[in-house]
Scaffold this active site. Structure first.
Site, PDB file in Angstrom:
ATOM      1  N   ARG A   1     -14.497  -7.357   0.092  1.00 54.82           N
ATOM      2  CA  ARG A   1     -13.699  -6.995   1.286  1.00 54.82           C
ATOM      3  C   ARG A   1     -13.028  -5.629   1.104  1.00 54.82           C
ATOM      4  O   ARG A   1     -12.461  -5.316   0.062  1.00 54.82           O
ATOM      5  CB  ARG A   1     -12.639  -8.067   1.512  1.00 54.82           C
ATOM      6  CG  ARG A   1     -11.723  -7.825   2.712  1.00 54.82           C
ATOM      7  CD  ARG A   1     -10.455  -7.105   2.336  1.00 54.82           C
ATOM      8  NE  ARG A   1      -9.545  -6.955   3.480  1.00 54.82           N
ATOM      9  CZ  ARG A   1      -8.489  -6.151   3.491  1.00 54.82           C
ATOM     10  NH1 ARG A   1      -8.214  -5.421   2.437  1.00 54.82           N
ATOM     11  NH2 ARG A   1      -7.723  -6.075   4.540  1.00 54.82           N
TER      12      ARG A   1
ATOM     13  N   GLY B   1      -0.797  -2.168   6.367  1.00 54.92           N
ATOM     14  CA  GLY B   1      -0.689  -3.423   7.109  1.00 54.92           C
ATOM     15  C   GLY B   1      -1.975  -4.215   7.010  1.00 54.92           C
ATOM     16  O   GLY B   1      -2.767  -4.019   6.082  1.00 54.92           O
TER      17      GLY B   1
ATOM     18  N   GLY C   1      -5.279  -4.800   7.324  1.00 53.02           N
ATOM     19  CA  GLY C   1      -6.308  -3.780   7.489  1.00 53.02           C
ATOM     20  C   GLY C   1      -7.361  -4.048   8.551  1.00 53.02           C
ATOM     21  O   GLY C   1      -7.820  -3.135   9.228  1.00 53.02           O
TER      22      GLY C   1
ATOM     23  N   THR D   1       0.843  -1.204   0.000  1.00 52.85           N
ATOM     24  CA  THR D   1       0.000   0.000   0.000  1.00 52.85           C
ATOM     25  C   THR D   1       0.877   1.253   0.000  1.00 52.85           C
ATOM     26  O   THR D   1       1.996   1.210   0.504  1.00 52.85           O
ATOM     27  CB  THR D   1      -0.868  -0.031   1.284  1.00 52.85           C
ATOM     28  OG1 THR D   1      -1.802  -1.080   1.136  1.00 52.85           O
ATOM     29  CG2 THR D   1      -1.586   1.275   1.547  1.00 52.85           C
TER      30      THR D   1
HETATM   31  N1  ASP Z   1      -3.975  -2.081   4.699  1.00 49.39           N
HETATM   32  C1  ASP Z   1      -4.255  -2.632   3.410  1.00 49.39           C
HETATM   33  C2  ASP Z   1      -5.507  -3.447   3.484  1.00 49.39           C
HETATM   34  O1  ASP Z   1      -5.726  -4.118   4.473  1.00 49.39           O
HETATM   35  C3  ASP Z   1      -3.172  -3.490   2.890  1.00 49.39           C
HETATM   36  C4  ASP Z   1      -1.811  -2.888   2.986  1.00 49.39           C
HETATM   37  O2  ASP Z   1      -1.566  -1.968   3.724  1.00 49.39           O
HETATM   38  O3  ASP Z   1      -0.944  -3.359   2.264  1.00 49.39           O
HETATM   39  O4  ASP Z   1      -6.247  -3.463   2.533  1.00 49.39           O
END
Ligand code: ASP
Length: 347
Positions: A231, A255, A257, A203
């Site tokens: 989701r 992270g 999520g 992300t």
């Molecule tokens: N936080 C994002 C999610 O859960 C994923 C990520 O941060 O890579 O969709």
């Protein structure tokens, strides 16, 4: 009056003289306006052995380009909001990160994009989720913020809104990359979880303080590999993945999520900073990330404050990241402990 003490009128006179002297002093070393910028390109279980010099150079180059684009705007007196958008668009356009081009695949083989943005001046915010045809979702989130009465639009409706505001329809193939397709295929073939195939999440996000004291935060993602049933993670949720309030801080998260939503990470950090007492920004960010970890989640955050700090906190082995400040800090890093500069501009 006894001894050598001053009587009340004399004392008042003395105080008035001291006050006058202080007021007529030239301002002691007039402080230059501060700015700061922090960016991330995802946190996760990064294996230093799997990181070839070529791969590292490619990530560092794109992080540096994003950092430079944002810091140029801030150094020239531009707005925090413009700086974070410039940095995030570069990372959305890079196939290396899980946002825009290079987004992960859903279980059904599509790329569904989520993004959010917030202005710390008035706490205006915009967010989109499950968007498949918008090249730069962060710009659509910003258009929701500035040109609609809403904060959060999803799916087809968000795409219709995009068209009504003049966004081009980007063909879905634009977002697909072989590496992300391979991750989905592996997840399905080996019955793995999204965490097993995503050694990093990828992300992207940016937070900034500009010379006028305004702050902004933004986050953009493809979510998690193999996501199903519509989701949505924390990235497009104001308060979880993104938050900005001029009175406290600007935060962008990355992270797992689900855990960031449950803790309300970005808002929680800003709320604690408002009533911080003697705790430092790093302590507060670390404590909130420890809370995420206690629940079983992992990831990281970037934080800027009105004091010009640019802070990282993550409980993973690495987080693609960078920061630049008016105090001359300018660095990108990948694994834990690689920072050269101090987090605060005054040290
Ligand atoms: N936080 C994002 C999610 O859960 C994923 C990520 O941060 O890579 O969709």
């Amino acid at each position: 009056m006894s001894g050598g003490g001053l009587d009340l009128p004399a004392m008042k006179k003395l105080l008035a003289l001291v006050a006058l002297a202080l007021m007529s002093q030239p301002a002691l070393a007039e402080e230059a306006p501060k700015w700061s910028l922090a960016i991330h390109g995802g946190a996760g279980t990064l294996d230093p052995k799997a990181m070839t010099p070529e791969k590292r150079a490619a990530y560092e180059a794109d992080l540096q380009r994003a950092l430079d684009a944002g810091s140029k705007i801030l150094a020239e007196g531009g707005a925090a909001m413009d700086a974070i958008k410039a940095a995030i668009v570069i990372m959305e356009d890079s196939p290396l990160f899980n946002a825009g081009k290079g987004a992960v695949f859903t279980w059904d083989g599509t790329n569904e994009l989520d993004a959010s943005i917030m202005d710390g001046r008035d706490r205006s915010a915009g967010a989109v989720a499950g968007v498949k045809t918008v090249k730069n979702p962060i710009l659509l989130a910003d258009t929701v913020r500035t040109r609609s009465e809403h904060v959060f639009l999803v799916g087809k409706g968000a795409e219709e809104f995009a068209v009504s505001k003049g966004f081009a329809v980007t063909p879905p193939e634009y977002f697909a990359t072989p590496a992300r397709r391979e991750a989905l295929e592996r997840l399905k073939a080996e019955k793995l979880s999204a965490l097993d195939v995503d050694y990093k999440f990828g992300t992207v996000g940016a937070v900034a303080l500009d010379q006028s004291g305004n702050m902004a935060a933004g986050t953009s993602t493809g979510g998690m590999t193999g996501k199903r049933w519509g989701r949505v993670g924390d990235a497009p949720m104001i308060g979880a993945g993104t938050y900005a309030d001029n009175r406290a801080c600007a935060v962008s998260a990355t992270g797992w999520g689900e855990y960031f939503i449950r803790v309300g990470v970005a808002h929680e950090i800003c709320a604690q900073l408002k009533t911080r007492g003697i705790l430092g920004t790093q302590d507060i960010a670390d404590a909130v990330m420890a809370d995420v970890k206690d629940l079983g989640g992992d990831g990281g955050v970037i934080v800027v404050t009105p004091q010009g700090e640019a802070i990282f906190s993550f409980n993973t082995t690495g987080m693609y990241r960078g920061r630049a400040t008016s105090a001359g800090v300018n660095e990108v890093a990948i694994f834990g402990g690689e920072e050269k500069a101090s987090a605060t501009p005054d040290h």
